[in-house]
Design a protein around this motif. Structure first.
Motif, PDB file in Angstrom:
ATOM      1  N   LEU A  36      28.658  64.205  40.401  1.00  0.00           N
ATOM      2  CA  LEU A  36      27.230  64.457  40.459  1.00  0.00           C
ATOM      3  C   LEU A  36      27.004  63.950  41.634  1.00  0.00           C
ATOM      4  CD1 LEU A  36      25.861  63.772  36.235  1.00  0.00           C
ATOM      5  CD2 LEU A  36      25.723  65.815  38.154  1.00  0.00           C
ATOM      6  N   MET A  41      30.679  69.629  32.088  1.00  0.00           N
ATOM      7  CA  MET A  41      29.590  68.977  32.716  1.00  0.00           C
ATOM      8  C   MET A  41      28.027  69.479  31.902  1.00  0.00           C
ATOM      9  SD  MET A  41      30.267  66.413  34.591  1.00  0.00           S
ATOM     10  CE  MET A  41      29.019  66.393  35.635  1.00  0.00           C
ATOM     11  N   ILE A  42      28.723  70.699  31.074  1.00  0.00           N
ATOM     12  CA  ILE A  42      27.481  71.553  30.215  1.00  0.00           C
ATOM     13  C   ILE A  42      27.569  71.193  28.718  1.00  0.00           C
ATOM     14  CG2 ILE A  42      27.183  73.651  29.169  1.00  0.00           C
ATOM     15  CD1 ILE A  42      26.662  74.546  31.200  1.00  0.00           C
ATOM     16  N   TYR A  96      27.280  67.645  28.878  1.00  0.00           N
ATOM     17  CA  TYR A  96      26.686  66.698  29.003  1.00  0.00           C
ATOM     18  C   TYR A  96      25.111  66.579  29.767  1.00  0.00           C
ATOM     19  CZ  TYR A  96      24.642  63.419  32.680  1.00  0.00           C
ATOM     20  OH  TYR A  96      24.094  62.630  33.512  1.00  0.00           O
ATOM     21  N   GLY A  97      25.015  68.272  30.602  1.00  0.00           N
ATOM     22  CA  GLY A  97      23.258  68.664  30.821  1.00  0.00           C
ATOM     23  C   GLY A  97      22.794  69.003  29.263  1.00  0.00           C
ATOM     24  N   LEU A 146      18.131  71.296  31.922  1.00  0.00           N
ATOM     25  CA  LEU A 146      19.425  71.510  32.599  1.00  0.00           C
ATOM     26  C   LEU A 146      19.635  71.601  34.364  1.00  0.00           C
ATOM     27  CD1 LEU A 146      22.531  72.522  31.281  1.00  0.00           C
ATOM     28  CD2 LEU A 146      21.978  74.179  32.394  1.00  0.00           C
ATOM     29  N   THR A 147      18.765  71.875  34.847  1.00  0.00           N
ATOM     30  CA  THR A 147      19.319  72.245  35.749  1.00  0.00           C
ATOM     31  C   THR A 147      18.802  71.054  36.522  1.00  0.00           C
ATOM     32  OG1 THR A 147      18.433  74.764  35.703  1.00  0.00           O
ATOM     33  CG2 THR A 147      18.139  73.910  37.757  1.00  0.00           C
ATOM     34  N   ASN A 148      17.629  70.348  36.155  1.00  0.00           N
ATOM     35  CA  ASN A 148      17.228  68.816  36.861  1.00  0.00           C
ATOM     36  C   ASN A 148      18.669  68.018  36.935  1.00  0.00           C
ATOM     37  OD1 ASN A 148      15.195  70.169  37.470  1.00  0.00           O
ATOM     38  ND2 ASN A 148      13.524  68.883  35.779  1.00  0.00           N
ATOM     39  N   LYS A 149      19.428  68.158  35.752  1.00  0.00           N
ATOM     40  CA  LYS A 149      20.229  67.052  35.494  1.00  0.00           C
ATOM     41  C   LYS A 149      21.451  67.589  36.035  1.00  0.00           C
ATOM     42  CE  LYS A 149      21.441  64.531  31.654  1.00  0.00           C
ATOM     43  NZ  LYS A 149      21.265  64.822  30.019  1.00  0.00           N
ATOM     44  N   LEU A 150      21.812  68.623  36.432  1.00  0.00           N
ATOM     45  CA  LEU A 150      23.574  69.063  36.930  1.00  0.00           C
ATOM     46  C   LEU A 150      22.481  69.497  38.772  1.00  0.00           C
ATOM     47  CD1 LEU A 150      24.060  71.827  34.344  1.00  0.00           C
ATOM     48  CD2 LEU A 150      24.876  68.659  34.813  1.00  0.00           C
ATOM     49  N   SER A 151      21.284  69.160  38.909  1.00  0.00           N
ATOM     50  CA  SER A 151      21.091  69.792  40.133  1.00  0.00           C
ATOM     51  C   SER A 151      22.061  69.009  41.521  1.00  0.00           C
ATOM     52  CB  SER A 151      20.114  69.600  40.616  1.00  0.00           C
ATOM     53  OG  SER A 151      19.789  68.098  40.892  1.00  0.00           O
ATOM     54  N   HIS A 205      23.683  78.038  34.047  1.00  0.00           N
ATOM     55  CA  HIS A 205      24.438  77.190  35.073  1.00  0.00           C
ATOM     56  C   HIS A 205      25.184  78.526  35.133  1.00  0.00           C
ATOM     57  CE1 HIS A 205      26.433  74.014  36.417  1.00  0.00           C
ATOM     58  NE2 HIS A 205      28.088  74.671  35.906  1.00  0.00           N
TER      59      HIS A 205
END
Ligand code: 1CP
Length: 333
Positions: free
Chosen positions: A46, A75-76, A78-79, A110-115, A184
């Motif tokens: 990240l 990471m999914i 995790y997200g 999810l989008t925010n966590k993986l941004s 994703h």
């Protein structure tokens, strides 16, 4: 057009592009240097600045035809809010599953966590070093993610006895994964990924219900990615019948493992092919490497073929052997 796209879309057989699975990783001293100072692997994934540096390392050294983003299939989970930790000398360890939480989760979270992963792709797509090269984004296939999420550790010693016990859990997770993996994929493409690879590293563990665990969930992602106008490579590692897989799932290109029956494949598969060489060959010597790599190059001489391995490059691989492999492939045609 990039060399790999030319191979996939134009079926060009006049060159063999090359990149290697896990090319950004532990066999590179410059990666180990960064890793030593960054003990939390998820955090490293990240950190878009360091991830960019790591993604570029193998391009700088070997000039591969594609960069694959430094990230991880886990990471999914995790997200989604499952705990994910990579333990030294052990591998990934995942926390408990909270299905209620997953079901309530919306795409934006999810989008925010993986941004940072999408920032990474945006930055890479502006990187001069990737001119005329593909930028590969990736996801784990639903089956392989299901395996890690329920098994909680690597299944290299087999799945737990209770793995298939809770059908409701499995069905719900497959639905949730389909939705969030698509999100994703879409986010990665919007941020600049030019190709998507779907890693189904544990597909070889499926011995029943192939429709439910392999064909249906993978087809869903392949159709989705193709509709977005981006080529999609599938790697269902260890399955018995790649021909059947290609007929049903229809990826833009198929990555094979090192046990694949090449003759059968060449007769019955008309899509471009990638990979195959056993990564252990890179641990032998240059002569042997030449013999083994040339087997693939000759075998696929008249078929669109992207050179790659039959699984990820091993951490103990010497840099000189990778350099030699690139030389062999570049000089073949
Ligand atoms: O230093 C370390 O210990 C970290 C090692 C490492 C690296 C470099 C892990 C932990 N993940 C990665 C990066 C990674 N993972 C990439 C990007 C780099 C590149 O390819 O160049 C990619 C594409 C992956 C994909 C991945 N992660 C897969 C699919 C491919 C495969 O090898 O089968 C899988 C199964 C994972 C899970 C995972 N992440 C890391 C480990 C050690 C594992 C495997 C654990 C196991 O044996 O089950």
């Amino acid at each position: 057009m990039t060399p790999i796209k030319n191979c996939i879309l134009n079926k060009d057989t006049s060159i063999n592009p090359i990149w290697l699975m896990r090319q950004a990783g532990r066999y590179l001293p410059e990666f180990r240097e960064i890793r030593k100072k960054n003990t939390n692997f998820v955090k490293l994934c990240l950190d878009s600045k360091l991830s960019e540096e790591i993604t570029i390392q193998p391009i700088d050294r070997f000039g591969f035809d594609a960069a694959i983003i430094f990230s991880d299939i886990l990471m999914i989970p995790y997200g989604l809010g499952q705990e994910v930790e990579f333990k030294k000398n052990f591998g990934p360890c995942l926390g408990n599953i909270d299905l209620d939480k997953f079901e309530k989760l919306d795409d934006e979270l999810l989008t925010n966590k993986l941004s940072p992963i999408y920032d990474l792709l945006e930055n890479l797509s502006k990187n001069e070093k990737l001119k005329n090269r593909d930028l590969i984004g990736f996801v784990g296939a639903p089956w392989t993610l299901l395996v890690y999420m329920i098994n909680k550790v690597s299944p290299k010693n087999g799945l737990s006895n209770t793995f298939f016990k809770d059908n409701i859990l499995i069905d719900n997770l497959l639905n949730i994964l389909d939705k969030f993996i698509k999100k994703h994929i879409r986010n990665q493409i919007r941020a600049g990924a030019t190709i998507i690879q779907i890693f189904d590293s544990w597909a070889g563990l499926i011995n029943t219900n192939f429709d439910k665990y392999l064909y249906k969930p993978t087809s869903s992602l392949v159709d989705y990615t193709k509709k977005l106008g981006v080529p999609v490579i599938c790697f269902p590692r260890g399955i018995k019948d790649y021909v059947e897989f290609c007929k049903i799932v229809k990826p833009s290109m198929i990555n094979i493992d090192y046990n694949t029956d090449l003759k059968k494949l060449l007769n019955d598969v008309d899509i471009p092919i990638q990979g195959g060489l056993d990564p252990k060959i890179l641990l032998t010597d240059k002569n042997n490497l030449k013999i083994e790599a040339t087997k693939y190059l000759e075998f696929f001489n008249n078929h669109p073929y992207v050179f790659n391995l039959g699984h990820g490059i091993l951490p103990e691989t010497e840099i000189e052997m990778v350099r030699e492999l690139v030389r062999i492939v570049r000089e073949f045609k």
